[in-house]
Design a protein around this motif. Sequence first.
Motif, PDB file in Angstrom:
ATOM      1  N   GLN A   1      -5.460  -2.792   6.189  1.00 33.90           N
ATOM      2  CA  GLN A   1      -6.374  -1.705   5.852  1.00 33.90           C
ATOM      3  C   GLN A   1      -7.630  -1.688   6.726  1.00 33.90           C
ATOM      4  O   GLN A   1      -7.975  -0.655   7.281  1.00 33.90           O
ATOM      5  CB  GLN A   1      -6.759  -1.775   4.362  1.00 33.90           C
ATOM      6  CG  GLN A   1      -7.595  -0.601   3.888  1.00 33.90           C
ATOM      7  CD  GLN A   1      -6.945   0.734   4.182  1.00 33.90           C
ATOM      8  OE1 GLN A   1      -5.734   0.869   4.226  1.00 33.90           O
ATOM      9  NE2 GLN A   1      -7.777   1.743   4.415  1.00 33.90           N
ATOM     10  N   PRO A   2      -8.362  -2.779   6.912  1.00 33.54           N
ATOM     11  CA  PRO A   2      -9.571  -2.700   7.743  1.00 33.54           C
ATOM     12  C   PRO A   2      -9.293  -2.605   9.242  1.00 33.54           C
ATOM     13  O   PRO A   2     -10.051  -1.982   9.980  1.00 33.54           O
ATOM     14  CB  PRO A   2     -10.325  -3.993   7.413  1.00 33.54           C
ATOM     15  CG  PRO A   2      -9.272  -4.936   6.953  1.00 33.54           C
ATOM     16  CD  PRO A   2      -8.243  -4.095   6.263  1.00 33.54           C
ATOM     17  N   LEU A   3      -8.196  -3.233   9.714  1.00 30.20           N
ATOM     18  CA  LEU A   3      -7.923  -3.275  11.148  1.00 30.20           C
ATOM     19  C   LEU A   3      -7.093  -2.104  11.640  1.00 30.20           C
ATOM     20  O   LEU A   3      -7.145  -1.760  12.829  1.00 30.20           O
ATOM     21  CB  LEU A   3      -7.196  -4.583  11.497  1.00 30.20           C
ATOM     22  CG  LEU A   3      -7.974  -5.876  11.258  1.00 30.20           C
ATOM     23  CD1 LEU A   3      -7.103  -7.088  11.608  1.00 30.20           C
ATOM     24  CD2 LEU A   3      -9.263  -5.899  12.081  1.00 30.20           C
ATOM     25  N   GLY A   4      -6.338  -1.484  10.778  1.00 26.73           N
ATOM     26  CA  GLY A   4      -5.440  -0.415  11.188  1.00 26.73           C
ATOM     27  C   GLY A   4      -4.024  -0.932  11.365  1.00 26.73           C
ATOM     28  O   GLY A   4      -3.793  -2.116  11.599  1.00 26.73           O
ATOM     29  N   ARG A   5      -3.072  -0.005  11.267  1.00 30.72           N
ATOM     30  CA  ARG A   5      -1.674  -0.406  11.347  1.00 30.72           C
ATOM     31  C   ARG A   5      -1.310  -0.885  12.754  1.00 30.72           C
ATOM     32  O   ARG A   5      -0.698  -1.937  12.941  1.00 30.72           O
ATOM     33  CB  ARG A   5      -0.761   0.773  10.987  1.00 30.72           C
ATOM     34  CG  ARG A   5      -0.798   1.132   9.493  1.00 30.72           C
ATOM     35  CD  ARG A   5      -2.045   1.926   9.132  1.00 30.72           C
ATOM     36  NE  ARG A   5      -1.949   2.535   7.830  1.00 30.72           N
ATOM     37  CZ  ARG A   5      -2.626   2.156   6.752  1.00 30.72           C
ATOM     38  NH1 ARG A   5      -3.430   1.098   6.823  1.00 30.72           N
ATOM     39  NH2 ARG A   5      -2.518   2.804   5.624  1.00 30.72           N
TER      40      ARG A   5
ATOM     41  N   PRO B   1       1.863  -3.665   7.864  1.00 33.86           N
ATOM     42  CA  PRO B   1       1.644  -2.679   8.927  1.00 33.86           C
ATOM     43  C   PRO B   1       2.907  -1.947   9.353  1.00 33.86           C
ATOM     44  O   PRO B   1       2.863  -0.743   9.626  1.00 33.86           O
ATOM     45  CB  PRO B   1       1.065  -3.514  10.075  1.00 33.86           C
ATOM     46  CG  PRO B   1       1.476  -4.910   9.805  1.00 33.86           C
ATOM     47  CD  PRO B   1       1.499  -5.025   8.311  1.00 33.86           C
ATOM     48  N   THR B   2       4.049  -2.632   9.402  1.00 37.05           N
ATOM     49  CA  THR B   2       5.268  -1.952   9.829  1.00 37.05           C
ATOM     50  C   THR B   2       5.753  -0.952   8.791  1.00 37.05           C
ATOM     51  O   THR B   2       6.185   0.161   9.137  1.00 37.05           O
ATOM     52  CB  THR B   2       6.386  -2.965  10.126  1.00 37.05           C
ATOM     53  OG1 THR B   2       6.595  -3.808   8.981  1.00 37.05           O
ATOM     54  CG2 THR B   2       6.032  -3.824  11.331  1.00 37.05           C
ATOM     55  N   LEU B   3       5.673  -1.325   7.510  1.00 34.02           N
ATOM     56  CA  LEU B   3       6.132  -0.420   6.459  1.00 34.02           C
ATOM     57  C   LEU B   3       5.239   0.803   6.340  1.00 34.02           C
ATOM     58  O   LEU B   3       5.714   1.938   6.240  1.00 34.02           O
ATOM     59  CB  LEU B   3       6.192  -1.159   5.118  1.00 34.02           C
ATOM     60  CG  LEU B   3       7.263  -2.249   4.989  1.00 34.02           C
ATOM     61  CD1 LEU B   3       7.119  -2.959   3.656  1.00 34.02           C
ATOM     62  CD2 LEU B   3       8.654  -1.665   5.147  1.00 34.02           C
ATOM     63  N   THR B   4       3.922   0.592   6.344  1.00 34.15           N
ATOM     64  CA  THR B   4       3.014   1.726   6.199  1.00 34.15           C
ATOM     65  C   THR B   4       3.013   2.606   7.445  1.00 34.15           C
ATOM     66  O   THR B   4       2.942   3.832   7.349  1.00 34.15           O
ATOM     67  CB  THR B   4       1.582   1.240   5.907  1.00 34.15           C
ATOM     68  OG1 THR B   4       1.178   0.302   6.910  1.00 34.15           O
ATOM     69  CG2 THR B   4       1.498   0.582   4.546  1.00 34.15           C
ATOM     70  N   TYR B   5       3.108   2.011   8.619  1.00 30.48           N
ATOM     71  CA  TYR B   5       3.132   2.808   9.853  1.00 30.48           C
ATOM     72  C   TYR B   5       4.363   3.710   9.876  1.00 30.48           C
ATOM     73  O   TYR B   5       4.274   4.901  10.211  1.00 30.48           O
ATOM     74  CB  TYR B   5       3.129   1.885  11.070  1.00 30.48           C
ATOM     75  CG  TYR B   5       2.958   2.615  12.384  1.00 30.48           C
ATOM     76  CD1 TYR B   5       1.708   3.079  12.786  1.00 30.48           C
ATOM     77  CD2 TYR B   5       4.045   2.848  13.230  1.00 30.48           C
ATOM     78  CE1 TYR B   5       1.537   3.759  13.984  1.00 30.48           C
ATOM     79  CE2 TYR B   5       3.889   3.517  14.432  1.00 30.48           C
ATOM     80  CZ  TYR B   5       2.634   3.969  14.810  1.00 30.48           C
ATOM     81  OH  TYR B   5       2.471   4.648  15.997  1.00 30.48           O
ATOM     82  N   LEU B   6       5.508   3.160   9.506  1.00 25.50           N
ATOM     83  CA  LEU B   6       6.727   3.956   9.456  1.00 25.50           C
ATOM     84  C   LEU B   6       6.562   5.157   8.528  1.00 25.50           C
ATOM     85  O   LEU B   6       6.910   6.291   8.882  1.00 25.50           O
ATOM     86  CB  LEU B   6       7.887   3.082   8.978  1.00 25.50           C
ATOM     87  CG  LEU B   6       9.180   3.813   8.606  1.00 25.50           C
ATOM     88  CD1 LEU B   6       9.833   4.405   9.830  1.00 25.50           C
ATOM     89  CD2 LEU B   6      10.146   2.890   7.883  1.00 25.50           C
TER      90      LEU B   6
ATOM     91  N   MET C   1       0.838  -1.175   0.000  1.00 24.15           N
ATOM     92  CA  MET C   1       0.000   0.000   0.000  1.00 24.15           C
ATOM     93  C   MET C   1       0.880   1.235   0.000  1.00 24.15           C
ATOM     94  O   MET C   1       1.868   1.335   0.726  1.00 24.15           O
ATOM     95  CB  MET C   1      -0.885   0.009   1.246  1.00 24.15           C
ATOM     96  CG  MET C   1      -1.784   1.237   1.323  1.00 24.15           C
ATOM     97  SD  MET C   1      -2.868   1.142   2.767  1.00 24.15           S
ATOM     98  CE  MET C   1      -3.764   2.638   2.541  1.00 24.15           C
ATOM     99  N   THR C   2       0.548   2.247  -0.804  1.00 26.48           N
ATOM    100  CA  THR C   2       1.370   3.432  -0.899  1.00 26.48           C
ATOM    101  C   THR C   2       1.370   4.198   0.401  1.00 26.48           C
ATOM    102  O   THR C   2       0.340   4.403   1.027  1.00 26.48           O
ATOM    103  CB  THR C   2       0.846   4.352  -2.022  1.00 26.48           C
ATOM    104  OG1 THR C   2       0.901   3.646  -3.239  1.00 26.48           O
ATOM    105  CG2 THR C   2       1.701   5.599  -2.126  1.00 26.48           C
ATOM    106  N   ALA C   3       2.519   4.681   0.800  1.00 24.14           N
ATOM    107  CA  ALA C   3       2.641   5.476   2.013  1.00 24.14           C
ATOM    108  C   ALA C   3       2.574   6.939   1.658  1.00 24.14           C
ATOM    109  O   ALA C   3       3.335   7.424   0.845  1.00 24.14           O
ATOM    110  CB  ALA C   3       3.954   5.161   2.700  1.00 24.14           C
TER     111      ALA C   3
END
Length: 535
Positions: free
Chosen positions: A92-96, A140-145, A1-3
């Motif tokens: 996406q549905p649960l959150g990072r 989740p780790t990549l998008t959260y960062l 997913m794009t950050a």
Amino acid sequence: MTAETISVKTCEQSNINTLRQSLPQILAVSVKNVLLLAFGMSLGYPTVLIPSLSGGNPQETIVLDRDAISWIGSVNLLCVPLGCLLSGFLTQPLGRRRTMQLVNIPFLSAWLLFSQATKSWHVFLASCMTGFSGGLLEAPTLTYLAEVTTPNLRGILASTSTVAVISGILLEFLLGTFLNWRKVALVSAAVPIFSCVLLFFVPESPYWLIFKGRVLDAQKSMAWLRGWVDLEAVQTEFKEFYEQLIQESFKGSTEELKGWKNLKENSKLYSKKSFLWPFSLVSFVFFLSHFSGLTTLQTYAVSIFTTLEVPINKYYATIMVGVAEMLGCILSSFLVHFVGKRRMNFFSLFGTSLCFCVVATYAYLHEITILLTLTPGKELTPDDRNWVPLTFLILAAFCSHTGIRILPWMLIGEVYHNKIRAPASGFSSAASYILGFMANKIFFSMVITMTLSGTFWFYSGVSLIGLVTLYFWLPETEGKSLFEITEHFRGGTKLNNQVTNFIQMKRLKHRQNGNTGGEINSAFDNKDEIINIRL
């Protein structure tokens, strides 16, 4: 997913000092890195497990043959792509943040299963669970960062991901030196618990909160990330961020989700040069990363050091390998902005090739042909104590982690067009772990067929061929915008091999700000940057 980039006012536009602005982002990323530490520990665990289950301990109830041992060293990597496939859909549905918390559950279950294992299939199942969990944490780790950091901090904080994974591997080596494999598993089980608890103390991504319509929560998250300020202090910035996100981010996010969900309908995107060229490059670099020798050295370190009869305890030697990997990674993180990815990787491949060539020659001259999985029953005499293989294997670990072991994770976030970046990154990650599985799985067969010296010469040759190939194929992407990079791989404007380093970029931004009377805020970045640095 794009950050998507979260904008932040510069220090001149804010009363909050730089340290207070940076510290919350550093803390948030550090908490995320605890999960990567747990993943690194799962990668290091086979190195502890293999010698324990190879038959050297008469009190051990679980004993595996050589074929089963090869599966122990590789099956976790085979299961990572399965987790990667589900990772994006869960994030996406649960959150990072919630997804990262949930990933700790299978990690914890796997460690407990390891500690209580009584049959061989318990060990294999737990290994599969650690690999699957490692795949689940990718998205989740990549998008959260990317979504909680500002452009001025994102690069250096992204590099801490690799350090966290290497630290986990090193910690597992340390534990294996002093504890048996069951106690190591019990101690390791504390890390997922610690990670899950810490994640309660950091905010969810403002991007995801806005995507879910939780605007007030997104404001609170941004206020936390900007230095624990009041909501009023981020009102102006949040409004600009919200408008930018509505106008641009949702459009880009929708396109990427479409690339995942309607992959068959959009298959034309994956038959074009803009995908095939960078995917081939990244896959080739991953091949070099795994088949240059360090994947098998990291997994079978104890057996390799036992066979070569290094002059110190084999577990201490394994710890030295982990330290060398970490030092190489840290050095690369500091130098890559000034030297560039090409030169760092040329040094890395040449150094790795030279080191394995020396070790191969040593093994050949000493007629060491097979790999010992059991501890030798004799004591080493002073004449047997030769530092050559130990020194050069540690140097190989250092050299590889200055470049080739982290280059492909850097490239993933740079080389793909924004419309296909998320699924293409997933494909590339899956390719990496499949190649890692293959490298570990066939290691024993290579040693039997080519002898130990022949196997190390093979690794040396792969590195040397990779160096020559990348000299003509790999462009310099350091300091280039994502637009320039993707245009290069679409067949448009070609990249030069000059490095636009950090100091030059700062001077350029300073001149731009001076020419516009301070109207340009360097923290606003629409280039959609993300650097995926991982082991």
